[in-house]
Design a protein around this motif. Structure first.
Motif, PDB file in Angstrom:
ATOM      1  N   GLN A  48      36.451  24.893  -7.081  1.00 15.76           N
ATOM      2  CA  GLN A  48      36.507  23.641  -7.827  1.00 15.76           C
ATOM      3  C   GLN A  48      35.750  22.553  -7.068  1.00 15.76           C
ATOM      4  O   GLN A  48      35.904  22.384  -5.860  1.00 15.76           O
ATOM      5  CB  GLN A  48      37.962  23.214  -8.041  1.00 15.76           C
ATOM      6  N   VAL A  49      34.934  21.798  -7.813  1.00 17.32           N
ATOM      7  CA  VAL A  49      34.139  20.726  -7.224  1.00 17.32           C
ATOM      8  C   VAL A  49      34.895  19.409  -7.352  1.00 17.32           C
ATOM      9  O   VAL A  49      35.419  19.086  -8.420  1.00 17.32           O
ATOM     10  CB  VAL A  49      32.767  20.618  -7.926  1.00 17.32           C
ATOM     11  N   PHE A  50      34.965  18.642  -6.255  1.00 19.19           N
ATOM     12  CA  PHE A  50      35.668  17.369  -6.300  1.00 19.19           C
ATOM     13  C   PHE A  50      34.961  16.339  -5.420  1.00 19.19           C
ATOM     14  O   PHE A  50      34.061  16.671  -4.647  1.00 19.19           O
ATOM     15  CB  PHE A  50      37.130  17.539  -5.856  1.00 19.19           C
ATOM     16  N   LYS A  51      35.379  15.080  -5.554  1.00 17.87           N
ATOM     17  CA  LYS A  51      34.814  13.978  -4.775  1.00 17.87           C
ATOM     18  C   LYS A  51      35.550  13.872  -3.442  1.00 17.87           C
ATOM     19  O   LYS A  51      36.760  13.689  -3.406  1.00 17.87           O
ATOM     20  CB  LYS A  51      34.923  12.661  -5.545  1.00 17.87           C
ATOM     21  N   PHE A  52      34.811  13.960  -2.352  1.00 18.73           N
ATOM     22  CA  PHE A  52      35.334  14.005  -0.996  1.00 18.73           C
ATOM     23  C   PHE A  52      35.073  12.643  -0.340  1.00 18.73           C
ATOM     24  O   PHE A  52      33.932  12.275  -0.100  1.00 18.73           O
ATOM     25  CB  PHE A  52      34.605  15.132  -0.260  1.00 18.73           C
ATOM     26  N   TYR A  53      36.139  11.891  -0.067  1.00 18.35           N
ATOM     27  CA  TYR A  53      35.988  10.485   0.318  1.00 18.35           C
ATOM     28  C   TYR A  53      35.968  10.284   1.827  1.00 18.35           C
ATOM     29  O   TYR A  53      36.666  10.972   2.586  1.00 18.35           O
ATOM     30  CB  TYR A  53      37.134   9.658  -0.278  1.00 18.35           C
ATOM     31  N   LYS A  54      35.194   9.287   2.258  1.00 17.81           N
ATOM     32  CA  LYS A  54      35.136   8.845   3.652  1.00 17.81           C
ATOM     33  C   LYS A  54      34.840   7.346   3.696  1.00 17.81           C
ATOM     34  O   LYS A  54      34.379   6.762   2.707  1.00 17.81           O
ATOM     35  CB  LYS A  54      34.041   9.583   4.426  1.00 17.81           C
ATOM     36  N   PHE A  55      35.086   6.744   4.872  1.00 13.57           N
ATOM     37  CA  PHE A  55      34.608   5.388   5.106  1.00 13.57           C
ATOM     38  C   PHE A  55      33.107   5.437   5.394  1.00 13.57           C
ATOM     39  O   PHE A  55      32.625   6.349   6.066  1.00 13.57           O
ATOM     40  CB  PHE A  55      35.310   4.761   6.321  1.00 13.57           C
ATOM     41  N   ARG A  56      32.385   4.450   4.908  1.00  9.41           N
ATOM     42  CA  ARG A  56      30.943   4.377   5.177  1.00  9.41           C
ATOM     43  C   ARG A  56      30.710   3.925   6.611  1.00  9.41           C
ATOM     44  O   ARG A  56      31.259   2.926   7.048  1.00  9.41           O
ATOM     45  CB  ARG A  56      30.272   3.405   4.198  1.00  9.41           C
ATOM     46  N   SER A  57      29.872   4.657   7.325  1.00  9.85           N
ATOM     47  CA  SER A  57      29.556   4.298   8.709  1.00  9.85           C
ATOM     48  C   SER A  57      28.071   4.040   8.917  1.00  9.85           C
ATOM     49  O   SER A  57      27.642   3.789  10.042  1.00  9.85           O
ATOM     50  CB  SER A  57      30.020   5.407   9.667  1.00  9.85           C
ATOM     51  N   MET A  58      27.282   4.104   7.855  1.00 10.59           N
ATOM     52  CA  MET A  58      25.852   3.837   7.943  1.00 10.59           C
ATOM     53  C   MET A  58      25.477   2.697   7.012  1.00 10.59           C
ATOM     54  O   MET A  58      26.173   2.426   6.036  1.00 10.59           O
ATOM     55  CB  MET A  58      25.039   5.081   7.566  1.00 10.59           C
ATOM     56  N   TYR A  59      24.357   2.053   7.321  1.00 15.97           N
ATOM     57  CA  TYR A  59      23.804   1.073   6.396  1.00 15.97           C
ATOM     58  C   TYR A  59      23.322   1.786   5.150  1.00 15.97           C
ATOM     59  O   TYR A  59      22.762   2.885   5.219  1.00 15.97           O
ATOM     60  CB  TYR A  59      22.630   0.319   7.036  1.00 15.97           C
ATOM     61  N   VAL A  60      23.503   1.173   3.994  1.00 16.69           N
ATOM     62  CA  VAL A  60      23.017   1.763   2.750  1.00 16.69           C
ATOM     63  C   VAL A  60      21.502   1.866   2.775  1.00 16.69           C
ATOM     64  O   VAL A  60      20.913   2.829   2.310  1.00 16.69           O
ATOM     65  CB  VAL A  60      23.501   0.941   1.534  1.00 16.69           C
ATOM     66  N   ARG A  75      27.834  -0.823  13.804  1.00 15.48           N
ATOM     67  CA  ARG A  75      28.692  -0.860  14.987  1.00 15.48           C
ATOM     68  C   ARG A  75      30.110  -0.404  14.646  1.00 15.48           C
ATOM     69  O   ARG A  75      30.732   0.328  15.401  1.00 15.48           O
ATOM     70  CB  ARG A  75      28.700  -2.280  15.570  1.00 15.48           C
ATOM     71  N   VAL A  76      30.593  -0.852  13.479  1.00  9.64           N
ATOM     72  CA  VAL A  76      31.903  -0.383  13.028  1.00  9.64           C
ATOM     73  C   VAL A  76      31.854   1.123  12.771  1.00  9.64           C
ATOM     74  O   VAL A  76      32.770   1.869  13.123  1.00  9.64           O
ATOM     75  CB  VAL A  76      32.339  -1.120  11.753  1.00  9.64           C
ATOM     76  N   GLY A  77      30.753   1.596  12.174  1.00  5.21           N
ATOM     77  CA  GLY A  77      30.587   3.015  11.907  1.00  5.21           C
ATOM     78  C   GLY A  77      30.597   3.853  13.170  1.00  5.21           C
ATOM     79  O   GLY A  77      31.148   4.951  13.212  1.00  5.21           O
ATOM     80  N   ASN A  78      29.979   3.327  14.227  1.00  4.81           N
ATOM     81  CA  ASN A  78      29.975   4.013  15.510  1.00  4.81           C
ATOM     82  C   ASN A  78      31.402   4.221  16.001  1.00  4.81           C
ATOM     83  O   ASN A  78      31.779   5.314  16.454  1.00  4.81           O
ATOM     84  CB  ASN A  78      29.179   3.169  16.516  1.00  4.81           C
ATOM     85  N   PHE A  79      32.231   3.193  15.885  1.00  6.95           N
ATOM     86  CA  PHE A  79      33.621   3.272  16.335  1.00  6.95           C
ATOM     87  C   PHE A  79      34.439   4.244  15.480  1.00  6.95           C
ATOM     88  O   PHE A  79      35.156   5.093  16.009  1.00  6.95           O
ATOM     89  CB  PHE A  79      34.249   1.881  16.301  1.00  6.95           C
ATOM     90  N   ILE A  80      34.327   4.138  14.161  1.00  7.42           N
ATOM     91  CA  ILE A  80      35.181   4.974  13.314  1.00  7.42           C
ATOM     92  C   ILE A  80      34.754   6.435  13.349  1.00  7.42           C
ATOM     93  O   ILE A  80      35.566   7.334  13.108  1.00  7.42           O
ATOM     94  CB  ILE A  80      35.226   4.449  11.858  1.00  7.42           C
ATOM     95  N   ARG A  81      33.485   6.703  13.676  1.00  4.79           N
ATOM     96  CA  ARG A  81      33.066   8.095  13.843  1.00  4.79           C
ATOM     97  C   ARG A  81      33.673   8.692  15.109  1.00  4.79           C
ATOM     98  O   ARG A  81      34.214   9.802  15.099  1.00  4.79           O
ATOM     99  CB  ARG A  81      31.548   8.188  13.933  1.00  4.79           C
ATOM    100  N   ASN A  82      33.561   7.958  16.221  1.00  2.99           N
ATOM    101  CA  ASN A  82      34.060   8.473  17.492  1.00  2.99           C
ATOM    102  C   ASN A  82      35.570   8.669  17.482  1.00  2.99           C
ATOM    103  O   ASN A  82      36.100   9.515  18.208  1.00  2.99           O
ATOM    104  CB  ASN A  82      33.675   7.529  18.636  1.00  2.99           C
ATOM    105  N   THR A  83      36.267   7.895  16.678  1.00  2.78           N
ATOM    106  CA  THR A  83      37.729   7.993  16.610  1.00  2.78           C
ATOM    107  C   THR A  83      38.197   8.799  15.406  1.00  2.78           C
ATOM    108  O   THR A  83      39.407   8.946  15.197  1.00  2.78           O
ATOM    109  CB  THR A  83      38.345   6.580  16.532  1.00  2.78           C
ATOM    110  N   SER A  84      37.246   9.318  14.589  1.00  2.00           N
ATOM    111  CA  SER A  84      37.545  10.097  13.375  1.00  2.00           C
ATOM    112  C   SER A  84      38.265   9.285  12.310  1.00  2.00           C
ATOM    113  O   SER A  84      38.813   9.853  11.356  1.00  2.00           O
ATOM    114  CB  SER A  84      38.384  11.346  13.707  1.00  2.00           C
ATOM    115  N   ILE A  85      38.254   7.956  12.436  1.00  2.32           N
ATOM    116  CA  ILE A  85      38.875   7.113  11.414  1.00  2.32           C
ATOM    117  C   ILE A  85      38.122   7.228  10.090  1.00  2.32           C
ATOM    118  O   ILE A  85      38.711   7.051   9.013  1.00  2.32           O
ATOM    119  CB  ILE A  85      38.941   5.646  11.897  1.00  2.32           C
ATOM    120  N   ASP A  86      36.823   7.531  10.158  1.00  2.00           N
ATOM    121  CA  ASP A  86      36.043   7.651   8.923  1.00  2.00           C
ATOM    122  C   ASP A  86      36.570   8.776   8.034  1.00  2.00           C
ATOM    123  O   ASP A  86      36.299   8.810   6.832  1.00  2.00           O
ATOM    124  CB  ASP A  86      34.556   7.861   9.231  1.00  2.00           C
TER     125      ASP A  86
END
Length: 400
Positions: free
Chosen positions: A198-210, A293-304
């Motif tokens: 089944q295909v579904f939408k997999f959500y994350k916080f954005r950590s890159m500039y659009v 910068r926020v993306g860098n932090f949330i990636r390293n902490t897996s918050i994304d």
């Protein structure tokens, strides 16, 4: 053929994403005075159909079962009430597992290349003429899909609901920080294949500039230690914005899209940048200005990854299970050897993440075999043990 030339009563067979050779073959078919109308992609056809100007009798699409013009497109039609016609697929890869998946999704028939034109002509005409009687039997031909046990589902709802409630202040803080630092949505999603394909939408916080690619050029001066590297990076970005990567050139479009509201960008770029910067812990913007910068932090902490708790809460995933895969990876795992992994819940953490701890790199084959082991032996008690083992696994240096 333009829609202006079509009469209001004449039936149309919509052809989507057909290559030149197949187009020639289809044009030679006798579809009993029905007109053929060609579309480059599903969205072009969707727009024309939604406008109500077309009397569509059938849809023939050339793509893989799990690709964007396959099941994903059919589900788009279904969600918008435009699914009361037979939908046919012409594919390169097909087997019993993909057949079951296609029937579960409501696809009328699948043809594997190379295909005899006469077979398409006969089958399409037959299905159109008898669609009213046959459409209700399509789903009944498929094997029942896997369903998550009730005790496991109850655990997932309680666990994810409690976690979302407790973490809501962090969600709000990260949301505000992302919005303050850069324009664009705070969340994004990519399409993933989970339980029962089944295909579904997999959500994350954005950590890159659009507008990440453009920023590489604008911020090249920040790489004060290596001007040659900056010049090479700028040249690479200019090339990539004008051309598709090697993996996407064959399809003629990006095969790795991720979405947020009305914008999208390339997941392959996103993952490459994440892998490239995995060992860096200080001022990543010097190395890759695509990451905030926020993306860098949330990636390293897996918050994304935290928004996946919402996927668990609504039933797309489970707390423990096999990691859901991008469409382009799931398409390769349809043989009996690997399909078993999809007959289990898709999860945030799982067996191979825990087993990897202390063992260094794990091959793709080993991961897939562990996915099969989990599918055959999972239970709520074992899931709880895996959750307890996941905590020390997260503390190891390696990303799992």
């Amino acid at each position: 053929m333009s829609a202006d030339t079509l009469t209001a009563k004449r039936q149309v067979i919509a052809l989507i994403n057909l290559d030149d050779e197949l187009t020639i073959s289809i044009n030679e078919c006798d579809f009993q005075d029905r007109q053929l109308m060609h579309f480059k992609n599903g969205m072009q056809m969707f727009t024309a159909w939604e406008a109500g100007d077309l009397n569509i009798a059938a849809i023939i699409s050339q793509d893989e079962v799990l690709a964007s013009s396959g099941i994903t497109l059919l589900e788009t039609f279904q969600k918008n009430g435009l699914n009361n016609v037979p939908f046919f697929l012409i594919v390169n890869h097909f087997n019993s597992n993909l057949r079951r998946l296609a029937l579960n999704a409501g696809i009328a028939d699948v043809f594997k290349l190379p295909v005899k034109t006469k077979n398409i002509e006969t089958r399409v005409n037959f299905m159109i003429d008898r669609w009213g009687d046959l459409k209700n039997n399509i789903q009944q031909q498929a094997t029942a899909a896997y369903s998550i046990p009730s005790n496991k589902r109850a655990f997932d709802i309680i666990f994810s609901g409690f976690a979302l409630l407790c973490l809501s202040p962090i969600f709000l803080l990260i949301y505000i920080l992302i919005k303050l630092e850069s324009k664009g949505p705070a969340f994004y999603y990519s399409l993933r294949v989970g339980t029962g394909y089944q295909v579904f939408k997999f959500y994350k916080f954005r950590s890159m500039y659009v507008n990440a690619d453009q920023r590489l050029k604008d911020l090249k001066h920040l790489n004060q230690y290596d001007t040659d590297a900056a010049a090479k990076t700028e040249k690479k970005v200019e090339e990539n914005t004008a051309h598709l990567c090697a993996e996407c050139q064959g399809a003629g479009k990006c095969q790795f899209p991720i979405y947020a509201d009305k914008v999208h960008w390339c997941e392959k770029e996103y993952m490459d940048s994440k892998k490239h910067n995995a060992g860096s812990a200080f001022f990543k913007i010097k190395n890759d200005p695509r990451i905030t910068r926020v993306g860098n932090f949330i990636r390293n902490t897996s918050i994304d990854e935290l928004p996946q708790l919402w996927n668990v809460f609504i039933g797309d995933m489970s707390i423990v299970g096999n990691r859901p895969l991008p469409l382009y990876e799931a398409e390769k795992l349809t043989t009996d050897k690997y399909a078993l992994r999809f007959h289990a819940p898709a999860g945030i953490t799982g067996l191979w993440q825990v087993e990897k701890r202390g063992k260094g790199d794990m091959s793709e084959e080993e991961r897939l075999m562990l996915d099969n082991v989990y599918a055959q032996n999972h239970s709520l008690g074992k899931d709880i043990k895996l959750i307890l083992k996941t905590i020390p696994a997260l503390l190891q240096k390696e990303n799992v």
